[in-house]
Design a protein around this motif. Sequence first.
Motif, short mmCIF file in Angstrom:
data_model
loop_
_atom_site.label_atom_id
_atom_site.label_comp_id
_atom_site.label_asym_id
_atom_site.label_seq_id
_atom_site.Cartn_x
_atom_site.Cartn_y
_atom_site.Cartn_z
N VAL A 103 50.81 38.69 39.60
CA VAL A 103 49.93 39.08 38.50
C VAL A 103 50.42 38.41 37.22
CG1 VAL A 103 49.00 41.00 37.17
CG2 VAL A 103 49.45 41.28 39.63
N SER A 104 49.54 37.67 36.57
CA SER A 104 49.88 37.02 35.31
C SER A 104 49.17 37.76 34.18
CB SER A 104 49.43 35.55 35.33
OG SER A 104 48.01 35.49 35.34
N ALA A 105 49.49 37.40 32.94
CA ALA A 105 48.80 38.01 31.80
C ALA A 105 47.30 37.75 31.90
CB ALA A 105 49.35 37.44 30.49
N PHE A 106 46.92 36.58 32.43
CA PHE A 106 45.50 36.26 32.56
C PHE A 106 44.82 37.07 33.66
CE2 PHE A 106 42.10 33.72 34.51
CZ PHE A 106 41.21 33.73 33.44
N THR A 107 45.48 37.26 34.81
CA THR A 107 44.83 37.97 35.93
C THR A 107 45.04 39.48 35.88
OG1 THR A 107 46.75 37.69 37.40
CG2 THR A 107 45.03 35.97 37.47
N GLN A 108 45.84 39.95 34.94
CA GLN A 108 46.09 41.39 34.84
C GLN A 108 44.81 42.22 34.73
OE1 GLN A 108 48.89 42.47 31.82
NE2 GLN A 108 49.16 44.52 32.63
N PRO A 109 43.79 41.79 33.93
CA PRO A 109 42.55 42.59 33.87
C PRO A 109 41.87 42.73 35.23
CG PRO A 109 42.62 41.02 32.07
CD PRO A 109 43.77 40.68 32.98
N PHE A 110 41.94 41.67 36.05
CA PHE A 110 41.34 41.74 37.38
C PHE A 110 42.03 42.80 38.22
CE2 PHE A 110 41.49 40.66 41.87
CZ PHE A 110 40.15 40.66 42.18
N TRP A 111 43.38 42.76 38.27
CA TRP A 111 44.12 43.68 39.14
C TRP A 111 44.05 45.11 38.63
CZ3 TRP A 111 44.66 42.09 43.75
CH2 TRP A 111 44.77 40.73 44.01
N GLU A 112 44.08 45.30 37.32
CA GLU A 112 43.95 46.65 36.76
C GLU A 112 42.56 47.21 37.05
OE1 GLU A 112 47.14 46.47 33.08
OE2 GLU A 112 45.02 46.79 32.64
N GLY A 113 41.54 46.36 36.90
CA GLY A 113 40.18 46.79 37.19
C GLY A 113 40.00 47.12 38.66
N LEU A 114 40.56 46.26 39.53
CA LEU A 114 40.42 46.49 40.96
C LEU A 114 41.05 47.81 41.37
CD1 LEU A 114 39.32 45.18 43.56
CD2 LEU A 114 41.64 44.27 43.94
N SER A 115 42.16 48.17 40.75
CA SER A 115 42.81 49.44 41.10
C SER A 115 41.93 50.63 40.75
CB SER A 115 44.18 49.57 40.42
OG SER A 115 44.01 49.72 39.03
N GLN A 116 40.96 50.41 39.83
CA GLN A 116 40.02 51.47 39.45
C GLN A 116 38.65 51.27 40.11
OE1 GLN A 116 40.11 51.01 35.23
NE2 GLN A 116 42.30 51.41 35.13
N PHE A 133 35.25 32.57 40.99
CA PHE A 133 36.26 33.41 41.63
C PHE A 133 37.14 32.51 42.46
CE2 PHE A 133 38.38 36.15 44.51
CZ PHE A 133 38.71 37.22 43.71
N PRO A 134 38.46 32.65 42.32
CA PRO A 134 39.15 33.59 41.46
C PRO A 134 38.88 33.34 39.99
CG PRO A 134 40.70 32.02 42.42
CD PRO A 134 39.37 31.76 43.06
N PRO A 135 39.24 34.32 39.12
CA PRO A 135 39.01 34.17 37.69
C PRO A 135 39.67 32.89 37.16
CG PRO A 135 39.79 36.38 38.21
CD PRO A 135 39.93 35.58 39.46
N LYS A 136 38.97 32.24 36.25
CA LYS A 136 39.48 30.98 35.71
C LYS A 136 39.38 30.98 34.18
CE LYS A 136 38.37 28.07 39.72
NZ LYS A 136 38.87 29.04 40.62
N LYS A 137 40.31 30.25 33.55
CA LYS A 137 40.30 30.10 32.09
C LYS A 137 39.34 29.01 31.66
CE LYS A 137 45.09 31.48 31.24
NZ LYS A 137 46.40 31.04 30.77
N VAL A 138 39.08 28.04 32.56
CA VAL A 138 38.20 26.91 32.27
C VAL A 138 37.13 26.86 33.36
CG1 VAL A 138 38.07 24.40 32.02
CG2 VAL A 138 40.08 25.63 31.17
N CYS A 139 35.88 26.65 32.95
CA CYS A 139 34.78 26.58 33.92
C CYS A 139 34.92 25.33 34.78
CB CYS A 139 33.45 26.58 33.18
SG CYS A 139 32.03 26.43 34.30
#
Length: 140
Positions: free
Chosen positions: A18-31, A47-53
């Motif tokens: 889990v990185s600072a960038f992917t943390q929202p994904f993992w926190e959201g998934l836990s909920q 997907f997976p989440p990316k910083k650049v399109c």
Amino acid sequence: MTLEPIPVPRQRAYPPRVSAFTQPFWEGLSQGRWQSTCCQACGKFTFPPKKVCPHCWSEDMVWKDLSARGTLYSWTRIHAAPKVFAEESPYAVCVVDLDIGLRIATRMVEREGVDFQPGIPMELVVLQYEDGPLFASRPA
Ligand SMILES: [Zn+2]
């Protein structure tokens, strides 16, 4: 749409980094939230989440909740698992075409009496391991 949690009484065999960038994904998934990044310039999801399109190279990406429904593209059952997953074998894995246009590979939660044919409706679920979540899919 909130993903149904399925308790799994063990630790994840190969927990995600889990990185600072992917943390929202993992926190959201836990909920029970299924989310990823969407490009504000071209409107495509990634997907997976990316910083650049990866479609238009824009850096104007935002997090969005996604549809967790789709159809089965293909699947297989793993009997000779890699050592790290040996305790969980046999298990099924599959490729799902999500309604929003993403194709993802997941663990598949099987249901007795379901004939796994390409095109059947699928939904994502959350496997709630003791040390955190992972996503999987199952017939809807
Ligand atoms: Zn784009």
